[in-house]
Design a protein around this motif. Structure first.
Motif, mmCIF file in Angstrom:
data_model
loop_
_atom_site.group_PDB
_atom_site.id
_atom_site.type_symbol
_atom_site.label_atom_id
_atom_site.label_comp_id
_atom_site.label_asym_id
_atom_site.label_seq_id
_atom_site.Cartn_x
_atom_site.Cartn_y
_atom_site.Cartn_z
ATOM 1 N N PHE A 91 43.976 15.585 73.797
ATOM 2 C CA PHE A 91 44.912 16.623 73.339
ATOM 3 C C PHE A 91 44.324 17.352 72.121
ATOM 4 N N ALA A 92 43.805 16.559 71.171
ATOM 5 C CA ALA A 92 43.234 17.160 69.958
ATOM 6 C C ALA A 92 42.022 18.025 70.306
ATOM 7 N N ALA A 93 41.183 17.540 71.233
ATOM 8 C CA ALA A 93 39.975 18.287 71.603
ATOM 9 C C ALA A 93 40.334 19.626 72.230
ATOM 10 N N ILE A 94 41.357 19.620 73.093
ATOM 11 C CA ILE A 94 41.765 20.880 73.730
ATOM 12 C C ILE A 94 42.287 21.847 72.659
ATOM 13 N N ALA A 95 43.048 21.287 71.714
ATOM 14 C CA ALA A 95 43.572 22.132 70.639
ATOM 15 C C ALA A 95 42.443 22.681 69.766
ATOM 16 N N LEU A 96 41.379 21.893 69.634
ATOM 17 C CA LEU A 96 40.272 22.310 68.756
ATOM 18 C C LEU A 96 39.217 23.135 69.483
ATOM 19 N N ASN A 97 39.329 23.236 70.809
ATOM 20 C CA ASN A 97 38.313 23.951 71.591
ATOM 21 C C ASN A 97 38.701 25.416 71.751
ATOM 22 N N ARG A 98 38.847 26.098 70.655
ATOM 23 C CA ARG A 98 39.181 27.511 70.719
ATOM 24 C C ARG A 98 38.595 28.215 69.508
ATOM 25 N N LYS A 99 38.477 29.539 69.656
ATOM 26 C CA LYS A 99 37.871 30.306 68.580
ATOM 27 C C LYS A 99 38.981 30.881 67.714
ATOM 28 N N VAL A 100 39.348 30.147 66.664
ATOM 29 C CA VAL A 100 40.320 30.679 65.714
ATOM 30 C C VAL A 100 39.731 30.537 64.316
ATOM 31 N N VAL A 101 40.288 31.295 63.412
ATOM 32 C CA VAL A 101 39.788 31.251 62.035
ATOM 33 C C VAL A 101 40.014 29.851 61.464
ATOM 34 N N GLY A 102 39.001 29.298 60.832
ATOM 35 C CA GLY A 102 39.118 27.990 60.180
ATOM 36 C C GLY A 102 38.990 26.809 61.121
ATOM 37 N N ILE A 103 38.451 27.051 62.339
ATOM 38 C CA ILE A 103 38.394 25.968 63.324
ATOM 39 C C ILE A 103 37.526 24.809 62.836
ATOM 40 N N ARG A 104 36.481 25.139 62.049
ATOM 41 C CA ARG A 104 35.608 24.067 61.550
ATOM 42 C C ARG A 104 36.385 23.138 60.621
ATOM 43 N N VAL A 105 37.282 23.728 59.834
ATOM 44 C CA VAL A 105 38.084 22.914 58.901
ATOM 45 C C VAL A 105 39.014 22.008 59.697
ATOM 46 N N TYR A 106 39.635 22.555 60.752
ATOM 47 C CA TYR A 106 40.539 21.738 61.568
ATOM 48 C C TYR A 106 39.763 20.595 62.231
ATOM 49 N N ARG A 107 38.584 20.932 62.745
ATOM 50 C CA ARG A 107 37.782 19.900 63.423
ATOM 51 C C ARG A 107 37.417 18.792 62.439
ATOM 52 N N MET A 108 37.037 19.206 61.230
ATOM 53 C CA MET A 108 36.659 18.200 60.223
ATOM 54 C C MET A 108 37.870 17.343 59.864
ATOM 55 N N ALA A 109 39.027 17.991 59.728
ATOM 56 C CA ALA A 109 40.242 17.256 59.358
ATOM 57 C C ALA A 109 40.561 16.183 60.392
ATOM 58 N N VAL A 110 40.345 16.515 61.671
ATOM 59 C CA VAL A 110 40.640 15.538 62.723
ATOM 60 C C VAL A 110 39.617 14.393 62.703
ATOM 61 N N PHE A 111 38.387 14.711 62.307
ATOM 62 C CA PHE A 111 37.339 13.691 62.363
ATOM 63 C C PHE A 111 37.290 12.816 61.103
ATOM 64 N N VAL A 112 37.848 13.312 60.002
ATOM 65 C CA VAL A 112 37.761 12.570 58.728
ATOM 66 C C VAL A 112 38.231 11.104 58.832
ATOM 67 N N PRO A 113 39.371 10.835 59.500
ATOM 68 C CA PRO A 113 39.810 9.427 59.565
ATOM 69 C C PRO A 113 38.757 8.471 60.137
ATOM 70 N N VAL A 114 37.864 9.007 61.003
ATOM 71 C CA VAL A 114 36.852 8.136 61.621
ATOM 72 C C VAL A 114 35.865 7.627 60.578
ATOM 73 N N VAL A 115 35.556 8.475 59.605
ATOM 74 C CA VAL A 115 34.535 8.079 58.629
ATOM 75 C C VAL A 115 35.118 7.420 57.382
ATOM 76 N N ILE A 116 36.446 7.400 57.288
ATOM 77 C CA ILE A 116 37.059 6.696 56.148
ATOM 78 C C ILE A 116 37.003 5.197 56.434
ATOM 79 N N SER A 117 36.714 4.403 55.414
ATOM 80 C CA SER A 117 36.597 2.961 55.645
ATOM 81 C C SER A 117 37.960 2.364 55.991
ATOM 82 N N SER A 118 37.917 1.255 56.708
ATOM 83 C CA SER A 118 39.156 0.587 57.136
ATOM 84 C C SER A 118 40.002 0.213 55.928
ATOM 85 N N ILE A 119 39.342 -0.156 54.829
ATOM 86 C CA ILE A 119 40.088 -0.603 53.647
ATOM 87 C C ILE A 119 40.912 0.558 53.084
#
Lengths: 295, 370
Positions: A91-119
């Motif tokens: 669902f997130a990928a479909i929402a992020l697979n479009r050309k809108v202003v600031g899409i890189r920021v949205y993509r980064m926001a969705v990916f940030v939790p992956v790189v945050i440590s579990s703690i």
């Protein structure tokens, strides 16, 4: 003779390059695997000399209610975590697979939790889900719901962990899906539109089947991940309240390193390995029949 | 079936790229229309506008009696064959053919009947269970055609459908396309940059450049009477020889060539001669000196490349960066002769041409001077 000497010397140089990696794999991979396999047939507390007891550890597992409970929790966790994280990622990928202003920021926001440590994630969720001061209960209170105990409730703790881990992994699944979505030729979508398919029809008949390889990978990867759940339980609930969030890896950790029952814990590890192997084999077997590979 | 009409269609892409510039074109019901031009001339954009994949910035597109600017691709009832075929890779040939009908909820028995009928027509019977990856280029092309035809659309759009085939297969498929159109009579818009396809397939051809329609007419008419320098340089292979010249008092001089042309205004002109209009003997006709450079015997004819006095003219239709200005002030000339003509590199001779086979263009506007 000369050729042979050169071949031999290349052989030696090759091994010299590979040796550091080989040593790491052997020391931290193969040795523990073989050692724990032997331990699973022993009475072993990591201190006293081990005692060979054959299959006794495996037989004891069948009579252990806590092991059964932890396996049930693992099944519940896996069967919710996998579809929610994979589906949410899609669902997130479909929402992020479009050309809108600031899409890189949205993509980064969705990916940030992956790189945050579990703690860090765990501490954040402890605050969010705090029964008294947490934001979640405050919002639910405004809606006339709650308060809920979340991590302190034996009914809700496992589901709270699921919510947290799904949030943490959606970004990973979304990035994999995003790459797969961008690999689908636009012409196919256009051809389907001209052929008469509506957007939902295009998604169902073209996009989703062509995302099959990504879906299969994510389902297998997420399932293995789910069965090996440990960090979040250890950090958030320590298996509690009571034993309501005991899962196999947490249980074997407790047995091996808190109670010193390492042989029995090793048997749990091997049962888990077999479970993962069987589940993965089933998923790949089903995937082979359903998934289309371009190559 | 239906007519397709472009009425003042302009398409501007982001970044102010004008892909179509006020295109007005009427394609009659059942006509086979070719849109031809070099890469980037707007022909594919025009096709995509008809399909509904692009929306015109200005102007209207009509299919039948309906303006379709705001109609979804699904509801336009047109079918398209893409350059790369765009076959659904995960579906069998049967499912590819049936896809459009299934999306339109056609009863299963009817789908089966039409798929079998079209696969028999296109020789796909034995391939119905295969996937696109298991097919040859020609077979894929036929499946793409079948997928478009099976729906019995009102108009048939083809975007360079033969460009991925080898030369032999292309010739076969060209004939097959012509047969199919004669049999089904569906209004067809065919985009190509290949002038052999343009000349052989279409009832009419529309030559495009820079988003504008340069000339519209029957293939032979366009070949015989190019409206401007661009069309003269683009249509024909080898292309028309063009040499810079000057008209004065009804007499035209271009390099070494001199001829009379009544009612021609004085000024700078481009003189164009088709390679096959040249003759290796002057016989009293206007002529010019020719230095042979390369001789290409092709069996049924000999193509001879060389140069003459004078300078060439850029038309904007040159597909590749080829040196058109050779040996300083000499213009390149290509001639086509009967295979019996024997010439050798380095040979000098005079080439003759009948005055009525010489084209003259205004060098300033590019327009043909009758």
């Amino acid at each position: 003779m000369n050729v042979r000497r050169i071949a031999q010397s290349e052989h030696v140089v090759g091994w010299a390059f590979a040796l550091p990696a080989v040593l790491l794999v052997v020391t931290f991979g193969i040795v523990p695997i073989v050692w724990s396999a032997l331990m699973s047939f022993q009475r072993n507390n990591l201190l006293a000399p081990p005692q060979w007891i054959g299959l006794e550890n495996y037989r004891a597992l069948g009579r252990d209610p806590l092991f059964k409970a932890s396996m049930v929790h693992a099944v519940v966790y896996t069967s919710l975590f996998v579809p929610l994280s994979v589906g949410g990622g899609l669902f997130a990928a479909i929402a992020l697979n479009r050309k809108v202003v600031g899409i890189r920021v949205y993509r980064m926001a969705v990916f940030v939790p992956v790189v945050i440590s579990s703690i860090a994630t765990a501490i954040m969720f402890l605050w969010l889900f705090d029964p008294t001061f947490g934001l979640a209960n405050w919002i639910l209170g405004k809606l006339g719901l709650g308060p809920f105990g979340f991590f302190t409730s034996s009914d809700g703790a496992l589901y709270s962990i699921i919510a947290m881990t799904v949030w943490g992994w959606i970004g990973f699944d979304a990035i994999i899906y995003l790459a797969a979505l961008q690999g689908i030729p636009q012409e196919l979508v256009e051809a389907a539109a001209i052929d008469g398919a509506r957007p939902w029809g295009i998604f169902r008949t073209i996009t989703l089947p062509l995302l099959g390889p990504a879906t299969l990978f994510l389902v297998v990867f997420s399932s293995i991940n789910a069965i090996q759940l440990f960090d979040e339980v250890y950090l958030l609930t320590n298996g509690g309240p009571g034993t309501s969030t005991y899962v196999p890896v947490f249980y074997l950790y407790q047995l091996a390193f808190a109670q010193g029952i390492a042989g029995y814990a090793a048997a749990i590890a091997y049962v888990l390995l077999v479970v993962i192997l069987i589940l993965t084999a089933i998923q790949l077997w089903v995937g082979k029949r359903l998934v289309y590979y371009a190559s | 079936m239906a007519e397709v009409v472009f009425d003042g269609v302009t398409k501007v892409f982001p970044g102010e790229t004008v892909a179509l510039d006020d295109l007005t074109l009427e394609i009659a019901d059942g006509e086979f229309m070719i849109l031809v031009g070099p890469s980037g001339c707007g022909k594919t954009t025009a096709l995509r506008c008809v399909a509904g994949l692009e929306r015109p910035t200005r102007g209207t597109i009509r299919v039948g009696d309906r303006v379709v600017n705001d109609v979804t691709p699904r509801d336009r009832d047109v079918a398209m064959v893409f350059q790369n075929y765009a076959l659904y890779p995960h579906m069998s040939v049967y499912r590819n053919l049936a896809f459009g009908l299934r999306q339109r909820r056609v009863p299963k028995a009817e789908i089966d009947r039409r798929v079998r009928e079209i696969s028999a027509m296109l020789g796909l019977d034995d391939l119905l269970r295969r996937r696109p990856a298991q097919l040859s280029g020609g077979q894929r092309q036929r499946v793409a055609m079948g997928r478009a035809l099976v729906r019995e659309p009102r108009a048939f759009l083809l975007d360079e459908p033969l460009s991925n085939l080898d030369a032999k297969l292309r010739v076969q498929m060209r004939a097959e396309l012509k047969r199919l159109h004669a049999r089904l009579g569906i209004t067809t818009i065919y985009v190509t940059h290949d002038q052999t396809e343009a000349m052989t397939l279409g009832d009419r051809i529309a030559v495009m450049s820079n988003g504008r329609l340069q000339q519209l007419g029957a293939p032979q008419e366009v070949y015989d009477h190019p409206a401007n320098l661009f069309v003269a340089g683009f249509i024909g292979s080898p292309p028309m020889n063009l040499v810079r010249g000057r008209a004065e008092g009804g007499r035209v001089v271009a390099g070494d060539l001199t001829f009379e042309r009544s009612r021609i205004p004085d000024g700078e002109v481009a003189v164009g001669i088709r390679p096959e209009a040249l003759s290796p003997s002057a016989d009293g006709t206007p002529s010019f000196e020719f230095l042979v450079d390369v001789v290409e015997p092709l069996g049924d004819e000999v193509v001879v490349h060389g140069t003459t006095t004078g300078s060439t003219v850029e038309t904007g239709a040159e597909e590749e960066e080829v040196p058109t200005q050779v040996e300083g002030a000499r213009a390149p000339i290509t001639a086509r002769f009967d295979p019996g003509v024997r010439l050798a590199p380095g040979e000098r001779l005079r080439l003759g041409v009948r005055p009525d086979r010489i084209h003259v263009f205004d060098l300033r506007t590019g327009a043909a001077i009758p």
